[in-house]
Write a protein that holds these residues in place. Structure first.
Motif, mmCIF file in Angstrom:
data_model
loop_
_atom_site.group_PDB
_atom_site.id
_atom_site.type_symbol
_atom_site.label_atom_id
_atom_site.label_comp_id
_atom_site.label_asym_id
_atom_site.label_seq_id
_atom_site.Cartn_x
_atom_site.Cartn_y
_atom_site.Cartn_z
ATOM 1 N N LYS A 1 19.119 8.361 30.810
ATOM 2 C CA LYS A 1 19.605 8.907 32.184
ATOM 3 C C LYS A 1 21.386 8.848 31.360
ATOM 4 O O LYS A 1 21.624 9.329 32.349
ATOM 5 C CB LYS A 1 19.389 7.141 32.304
ATOM 6 N N ASN A 2 21.422 8.931 29.866
ATOM 7 C CA ASN A 2 22.952 9.219 30.003
ATOM 8 C C ASN A 2 22.973 10.638 29.437
ATOM 9 O O ASN A 2 23.983 11.277 30.346
ATOM 10 C CB ASN A 2 23.577 8.774 28.493
ATOM 11 N N ALA B 1 23.312 11.270 33.746
ATOM 12 C CA ALA B 1 24.445 10.787 33.931
ATOM 13 C C ALA B 1 25.681 11.635 33.915
ATOM 14 O O ALA B 1 26.835 12.287 34.173
ATOM 15 C CB ALA B 1 24.598 9.292 33.543
ATOM 16 N N TRP C 1 27.957 14.152 36.580
ATOM 17 C CA TRP C 1 29.533 13.673 36.513
ATOM 18 C C TRP C 1 30.328 15.026 36.179
ATOM 19 O O TRP C 1 31.137 15.479 36.127
ATOM 20 C CB TRP C 1 29.936 13.024 35.054
ATOM 21 N N MET D 1 30.349 7.072 41.885
ATOM 22 C CA MET D 1 30.370 7.018 40.102
ATOM 23 C C MET D 1 30.303 6.003 39.969
ATOM 24 O O MET D 1 31.709 4.625 40.046
ATOM 25 C CB MET D 1 30.568 7.804 39.355
ATOM 26 N N ASP E 1 27.537 3.865 35.464
ATOM 27 C CA ASP E 1 27.502 5.281 35.022
ATOM 28 C C ASP E 1 28.298 5.741 34.207
ATOM 29 O O ASP E 1 27.935 6.720 33.125
ATOM 30 C CB ASP E 1 27.212 6.555 36.256
#
Length: 792
Positions: free
Chosen positions: A416-417, A420, A424, A444, A448
């Protein structure tokens, strides 16, 4: 005026070892000694394309055959034991497969039988085209991608399979190796068995009709290497010519076999449906394999590009600031340095591959349909279609789909990171380029931002990407380094604690510790077993119906000439007859022998064996001073069901022996006077030991012949549908092309020019240069000189 019109002549740089006319177009395929495949047009013998030999595919061509529709050319390679299917439009391999033995002969036939069941099947639209999405094209820039999957057209796979009507590629090799491939792709029969002892073989050869039924129904055994094969268009029998050495000291023996393949004929609709399904499945397995390979190559390329670009960014920045610091500054302040901005805007672009889902779903669909067919045991059990084996294959495909979904979940949840971070990053790139940022991406949360910060501080390196994702793609049997965490998965724990669910056939097995490649190999092995069983069952049903030892061949025979040399097999589709053309030069140099048998082994054919004498019919036209001229047959091929094309040579002991190209009508051989002539065959002897008892007929040909001046002609290839022939000299380099029917060829020629105009590629320029350069062209003088050198 000569009976046949010469339309082309050429002196080739390499010796030709195979010639095969396209059944539908005025195109001829040649294979030479160096392993090159050449395609030429009839008009001026113009080259269309050439396929050079390669170390990966092979360099020793040993067989050549056209698919009946003329769109695919197949050739066998002895050094790599592979069969290649090549597109007629361009010199590209569409499909290839390995075989157990080097191929010595191949024959590609099409079924002509008709029935109401077959007609409805031919006319029915394939429902898979309506229910399944089209397979996405694989990228062309990877070395392992097959051409058929990299084309933009979605119908390329169906083009490879050809028409729905069943066609079969029959392969023959050493030690009696025979295999039959439906549509040239799926193996439907492996003709093998326990080799009988030599005494049993002789019993069958000498008096098979008096042997017990149990002996006749033993599996078919073909002794020696295959010289010729012909599967009848009604699928009732297979004719085979073999060359076998009984002992190292003795001369090899040429034998004719007729094998009973009535199981294929009896269950033709079922065989056609089954073969069509299995061909789909084989193609999808290849697609999945190539998809995985492309994914691995693409991911390695992505890692290398990201690493090189980030390294270049650091070098250009030329500061102690790390890459993580640069991205952290962008995260906190929303402002990037000029170097980072250039990296994001111009270099960092990543594209993923997600092809496995489509291929796996299509595979599951076709296997499920195959399982339904196998449940109809009355129709499909005798063909070796096993419902339990197909169920195992479906289960294996399900496990593969689960593993593929797990990979997607790893990307989606465990990273997920990572997602994300790139979401971004994507928004930052849009803002830099002053593009509109979608509202759903612009939102965001603090969570996040925490994901992105954790990613930048802890995981921003290749090791993270390699460990989590690449472990699924590496082609190894090792367990996953970082398997998925199943502790909090309530469904997984529930299934593991329930013996009934864990062993339930309704649930696909799950292998959390294994890689995607491991599960894929397991799936391939189970499906291969499923595909192999019908081939074994059908192969064992084939049994020997007739065997006739023909003659002894010379041990000193040139192996190259044997590639062309008689015997020659032909299947008369309209009359359902097998023909065998052969000569026994040691006994009678002026005769050609014609053996014919009915494709239905329960029926016999009149005039089963006749000899044709070419003794005296050309004397007055060619050499008026000779009154004892005889002619021997150098080569003979069936032009069509009613005519044989022959190459004849004078037997005079003088210089300048004439070679003749002639058409021999079967009506002049099988006359009413000859109907009752039959050989009283002693099955205890070879045919060449009783050739004096073979009924002989002397033919007279009027008008259908031509003297081949200034050419030591030796071999011929013909196509009665296109009315063309190609004559090759004994030095295997000098070629002449003829139109055999010059009366009504105007419309055919115009039509052919339109059909094959699109095939003329870059080699056309070479042909023009050849025409302009007398050193490359062929004149009568140069051809004569070449043949004179050969005679010396």
């Amino acid at each position: 005026m000569p009976a046949f019109r010469q339309v082309g002549e050429k002196q080739l740089p390499q010796e030709v070892i195979f010639m095969a006319w396209s059944p539908k177009r005025d195109l001829i395929a040649l294979a030479n000694k160096v392993g090159e495949i050449l395609l030429h047009r009839l008009a001026n013998f113009q080259r269309v394309w050439s396929l050079p030999p390669s170390d990966s595919t092979g360099k020793e061509v040993t067989a050549l055959a056209w698919r009946p529709d003329g769109k695919i050319l197949a050739f066998g390679l002895a050094d790599t034991k592979r069969v290649i299917l090549c597109d007629v439009e361009k010199p590209e391999s569409l499909h290839s497969f390995s075989v157990a033995s080097p191929i010595t002969y191949m024959h590609w036939m099409e079924v002509t039988e008709e029935s109401s069941v077959l007609t409805s099947f031919y006319n029915a639209e394939d429902e898979s085209n309506l229910l399944l999405p089209k397979l996405p094209a694989l990228p062309k820039n990877y070395s392992t991608t097959a051409k058929i999957f990299s084309e933009e057209k979605s119908d390329e796979i169906m083009k490879l399979m050809g028409d729905v009507r069943l066609n079969a590629l029959v392969l023959g090799g050493n030690d009696g190796f025979i295999e039959i491939y439906a549509y040239g792709m799926y193996k439907i029969a492996t003709v093998t068995g326990v080799h009988r002892s030599f005494n049993t073989y002789n019993m069958l050869s000498m008096g098979g009709n008096d042997l017990p039924k149990e002996v006749h129904n033993l599996p078919a055994v073909v002794i020696g290497s295959c010289l010729a094969l012909s599967l009848s268009s009604d699928l009732k029998s297979l004719s085979v010519i073999t060359k076998a050495e009984v002992s190292p000291e003795s001369e090899p023996e040429i034998t004719y076999f007729q094998l009973d393949t009535s199981l294929l004929s009896t269950y033709l609709p079922e065989v056609t449906r089954m073969a069509r399904k299995f061909t789909h499945i084989s193609t999808l397995l290849q697609y999945i394999k190539l998809s995985l390979t492309c994914m691995c190559e693409a991911w390695e390329e992505i890692l290398m590009q990201m690493d090189s670009r980030l390294t270049k960014f650091v070098q250009e920045k030329n500061t102690t600031t790390s890459v993580q610091d640069e991205f952290m500054q962008l995260l906190l302040w929303g402002k990037a340095s000029l170097e980072l901005q250039a990296l994001l805007m111009n270099q960092l672009t990543v594209k993923g591959l997600k092809k496995l889902g489509h291929g796996s779903e299509a595979l599951l669909y076709h296997l499920s349909e195959l399982k339904g067919m196998a449940s109809w045991k009355q129709k499909y059990e005798c063909l070796g279609l096993d419902a339990s084996g197909i169920e195992e294959a479906i289960t294996a495909v399900g496990s593969f789909i689960l593993k593929g979904n797990e990979l997607l979940q790893v990307i989606d949840s465990s990273m997920k990171n990572f997602k994300a971070f790139f979401r971004w990053l994507y928004v930052a790139m849009l803002r830099m380029s002053e593009d509109h940022v979608p509202p759903e991406l612009n939102k965001m949360t603090q969570k996040d931002i925490t994901f992105v910060a954790d990613f930048l501080t802890e995981h921003f390196n290749e090791i993270f990407i390699h460990t989590i994702l690449f472990q699924y793609l590496k082609d190894e049997d090792d367990d996953l380094v970082s398997p998925p965490n199943t502790e909090g998965n309530q469904w997984f724990n529930f299934v593991q604690n329930s013996n009934h669910l864990k062993e339930s056939p309704l649930l696909f097995p799950y292998y959390p510790q294994k890689s995607l490649h491991f599960v894929k190999r397991q799936m391939e092995g189970i499906i291969d077993q499923c595909l192999q069983k019908p081939a074994d069952v059908i192969g064992k049903s084939v049994h020997q119906a007739f065997c006739m030892p023909l003659y002894k061949a010379s041990k000193s025979e040139d192996p190259t000439s044997q590639l062309f040399k008689l015997p020659f097999l032909w299947n008369d589709k309209s009359s359902n007859l097998h023909y065998v053309l052969f000569t026994m030069l040691e006994n009678s140099i002026s005769k050609i022998y014609i053996l014919r048998r009915h494709t239905d082994i329960s029926r016999s054919a009149n005039n089963g064996l006749l000899a044709v004498d070419f003794g005296h019919f050309l004397n007055n036209s060619i050499n008026e001073s000779s009154s004892t001229s005889f002619y021997s047959c150098l080569d003979a091929h069936f032009y069509d069901d009613d005519t044989i094309t022959v190459i004849l040579a004078e037997n005079l002991e003088q210089e300048g022996k004439e070679r003749i190209l002639a058409q021999l009508p079967l009506s002049s051989i099988y006359t009413e006077e000859n109907q009752e002539l039959e050989l009283s065959w002693n099955s205890g002897q070879r045919l060449d030991m009783q050739c004096d008892g073979i009924p002989t007929h002397t033919v007279t040909i009027e008008g259908q012949w031509r003297v081949l001046e200034n050419m030591k002609a030796q071999y011929v290839a013909v196509n009665g549908i296109r009315k063309v022939s190609c004559v090759l000299s004994s030095n295997l380099r000098h070629i002449r092309v003829f139109e055999m029917d010059v009366e009504d060829d105007g419309e055919v020629e115009e039509e052919e020019e339109e059909e094959t105009a699109q095939l003329v590629g870059p080699d056309q320029e070479e042909e023009k240069q050849t025409a302009d350069n007398p050193e490359n062209g062929v004149s009568a003088g140069s051809a004569e000189l070449a043949d004179q050198i050969e005679e010396q």
